[in-house]
Design an enzyme around this catalytic site. Structure first.
Site, PDB file in Angstrom:
ATOM      1  N   ASP A   1       0.838  -1.198   0.000  1.00 34.63           N
ATOM      2  CA  ASP A   1       0.000   0.000   0.000  1.00 34.63           C
ATOM      3  C   ASP A   1       0.877   1.253   0.000  1.00 34.63           C
ATOM      4  OD1 ASP A   1      -2.821   0.983   0.399  1.00 34.63           O
ATOM      5  OD2 ASP A   1      -1.900   1.923   2.149  1.00 34.63           O
TER       6      ASP A   1
ATOM      7  N   GLU B   1       1.505  -0.571  -5.090  1.00 32.56           N
ATOM      8  CA  GLU B   1       0.497   0.433  -5.375  1.00 32.56           C
ATOM      9  C   GLU B   1       1.261   1.748  -5.369  1.00 32.56           C
ATOM     10  OE1 GLU B   1      -3.300   2.890  -3.736  1.00 32.56           O
ATOM     11  OE2 GLU B   1      -1.572   2.453  -2.518  1.00 32.56           O
TER      12      GLU B   1
HETATM   13  C1  GLC Z   1      -4.410   2.935  -0.639  1.00 32.85           C
HETATM   14  C2  GLC Z   1      -5.638   2.080  -0.455  1.00 32.85           C
HETATM   15  C3  GLC Z   1      -6.765   2.942   0.001  1.00 32.85           C
HETATM   16  C4  GLC Z   1      -6.368   3.580   1.312  1.00 32.85           C
HETATM   17  C5  GLC Z   1      -5.039   4.318   1.197  1.00 32.85           C
HETATM   18  C6  GLC Z   1      -4.484   4.675   2.527  1.00 32.85           C
HETATM   19  O1  GLC Z   1      -4.556   3.870  -1.649  1.00 32.85           O
HETATM   20  O2  GLC Z   1      -5.939   1.408  -1.656  1.00 32.85           O
HETATM   21  O3  GLC Z   1      -7.963   2.250   0.143  1.00 32.85           O
HETATM   22  O4  GLC Z   1      -7.357   4.488   1.713  1.00 32.85           O
HETATM   23  O5  GLC Z   1      -4.067   3.536   0.557  1.00 32.85           O
HETATM   24  O6  GLC Z   1      -3.964   3.539   3.166  1.00 32.85           O
END
Ligand code: GLC
Length: 538
Positions: free
Chosen positions: A214, A273
């Site tokens: 994340d 991500e």
């Molecule tokens: C990422 C997740 C999202 C979350 C954010 C903060 O973007 O996909 O759902 O709110 O991180 O952790």
């Protein structure tokens, strides 16, 4: 026909499962409820593994199920080594991982290293210890600006809106790039590194096949935390270099994690991500000694337009090829409006979403399927304000992310559509009555359903040597269409216009998202449709 070949793309590497895996995203809270409290959980998900195996996916990615006060539905972790009671127990997690493996599916879990929950033991200790204490060194605490420190230390804004700083009663401010209940960790602290290595080991030892990292671009902040000098930073996310995202130092962390993953048997993977300003910057996360994959949000963001889509596909492949990584393709996830709705909604949205699925699954590389897209679910746009719970929506009123997180309809004619055990009434977000024809039960026996299309596509993809990892080449085709070949004997056609389009017949029809009319040596592709062909046999 003119052909453009992506020469640079890596050849098919059969043993490297992640290079062409189809990975199904389970947003645990909304997938299936095992205990009847209206919230999805691990027991519920475990009970549906047979459905996923039958669907034909290679791996499952589970969103965070750790102990959490759920300020951001699990992306605010209070204990990285335990399961939140709402989702079950550690034993449930272990059983789910083991069962998935028994079905031949791999399991990827989320790890959230940029921030913890404000209820994490470390943050509680930091708050208690007071300014200057070593406990504060695990987070990013600063004095404020202004005569009495009443102004935030810099002008950074939270991704969820508003300032990225919150002040404690003792006068110090702490940084949170997301909600104020998600304080950012200080990755300059060796303790933070050690802790995350231990957390990764904990789950690797339990048998997980990898991690979706994340905010993989966020852990390191520019030295001195410089001002950005402009408001409305949300608009810059993923397009500009910011002092809190995509800093050079994050790559050293990923290299360390890659070494750790590689020290385990069975090709355990890391998926970034990462919202990078350019495709080239994104490719840096998947260099051979870093993570294995990164989400391709450029594809997700592309409009339903053949010319734009073609450029995005070309750029996606061209940028990861030099580093040897596979492309990834994703149309929806728990943070964005579902693509049926993004592509226009209604019947046209469903037609386009079905075509997009065949496009995505024919492209070289790995694909992500977000729970419910195989049912053609639209975004739920009319959720009443009082049920919406997404912190992003609460901080910055707008659409929010609740509408793509509505629970999955499994069976029966009425909400809650078999989401939990019989007799349980309410789900944590209400399900629209109009979803009755979209349940798994309603679609399973219907060869024309979106579920049947996904099943057929995944079966064909798995059995077809030309699909998955490998090369692709464009064929010349009329404006508004995309035609490309894979291997010697596979062609995908996509008509992204609202009109039927006639083409020379590419071969024998394998699968289509809408009826294809065949006229001698020509075929007529329906508006907003895609088809797969066994080439060379026309
Ligand atoms: C990422 C997740 C999202 C979350 C954010 C903060 O973007 O996909 O759902 O709110 O991180 O952790």
């Amino acid at each position: 026909m003119t052909e453009v070949v992506h020469e640079a793309h890596q050849p098919k590497a059969a043993t490297r499962w992640w290079r062409d895996a189809v990975i199904y995203q389970v947003y645990v809270r909304s997938f299936a409820d095992g205990d009847g409290d209206g919230v999805g959980d691990l027991v519920g998900a475990r009970g549906r593994l047979g459905y996923l195996a039958d669907l034909g996916v290679d791996a499952v990615w589970l969103t965070p199920f750790y102990t959490s006060p759920m300020a951001d539905f699990g992306y605010d972790v209070a204990d990285y080594r335990d399961v939140d009671p709402v989702f079950g127990t550690l034993a449930d997690a272990r059983a789910l991982i083991d069962d998935a493996h028994a079905y031949g599916m791999r399991v990827i879990i989320d790890v959230v290293p940029n921030h913890t929950s404000d209820r994490h033991a470390w943050f509680a200790a930091a708050v208690q210890a007071g300014p200057g204490a070593p406990e504060r060194g695990r987070y990013i605490f600063r004095p404020g600006r202004g005569a009495s420190g009443e102004l935030p230390p810099n002008d950074w804004e939270s991704v969820f809106g508003g300032p990225a700083w919150t002040r404690l009663p003792d006068g110090e401010w702490y940084l949170h790039l997301f909600d104020h209940r998600q304080p950012d960790l200080n990755w300059d602290s060796p303790e933070v590194h050690e802790e995350f290595t231990a957390i990764l080991r904990f789950w690797l030892d339990l048998g997980v096949d990898g991690f979706r990292v994340d905010v993989a671009h966020g852990m390191v902040k520019a030295p001195g935390l410089p001002d950005i000098g402009t408001a409305g930073q949300v608009e810059l996310l993923g397009t500009a270099v910011l002092p809190y995202f995509d800093q050079e130092g994050v790559h050293e962390i990923h290299r360390g994690w890659r070494r750790l993953l590689d020290s385990y048997e069975g090709e355990r993977i890391g998926v970034a991500e990462a919202w990078a300003p350019t495709q080239e910057r994104l490719a840096r996360y998947v260099r051979p000694d870093e993570l294995h994959q990164a989400f391709n949000f450029h594809f997700l963001k592309a409009p339903w337009d053949a010319a734009v889509m073609r450029v995005v596909i070309d750029e996606s492949i061209a940028t990861v090829s030099p580093v040897g990584a596979p492309s990834t393709w994703v149309l929806s996830n728990h943070d964005v409006k579902r693509h049926v709705t993004r592509y226009g909604g209604g019947e046209a949205g469903v037609r386009r979403a079905r075509a997009a699925a065949l496009l995505m699954l024919a492209l070289p590389g790995s694909a992500y399927v977000y729970q419910g897209e195989e049912l053609g679910l639209p975004e739920v746009l009319d959720l009443p304000d009082e049920v919406c719970r997404d912190p992003q929506r609460l901080r910055a009123p707008g659409d929010g992310r609740d509408g793509c997180r509505v629970p999955i309809p499994w069976a029966h004619a009425e909400p809650p559509f078999g989401f939990g055990p019989p007799g349980v009434a309410d789900t944590w977000l209400p399900m629209p009555r109009s979803w009755a024809p979209l349940t798994v039960e309603a679609q399973a026996g219907d060869p024309g359903s979106t579920l049947s299309l996904y099943r057929a596509a995944l079966r064909l993809r798995r059995g077809h040597a030309a699909l998955g990892d490998g090369t692709m080449r464009w064929h010349g085709s009329p404006p508004g269409t995309l035609v490309f070949g894979r291997g010697e004997d596979f062609v995908c056609t996509v008509n992204m216009t609202g009109e039927p389009v006639e083409l020379p017949r590419p071969g024998d029809l394998l699968l289509a998202s809408a009826p294809v009319a065949q006229r001698g040596r020509s075929v007529v592709l329906a508006a907003d449709s895609a088809a797969w062909w066994a080439a060379g046999r026309a």
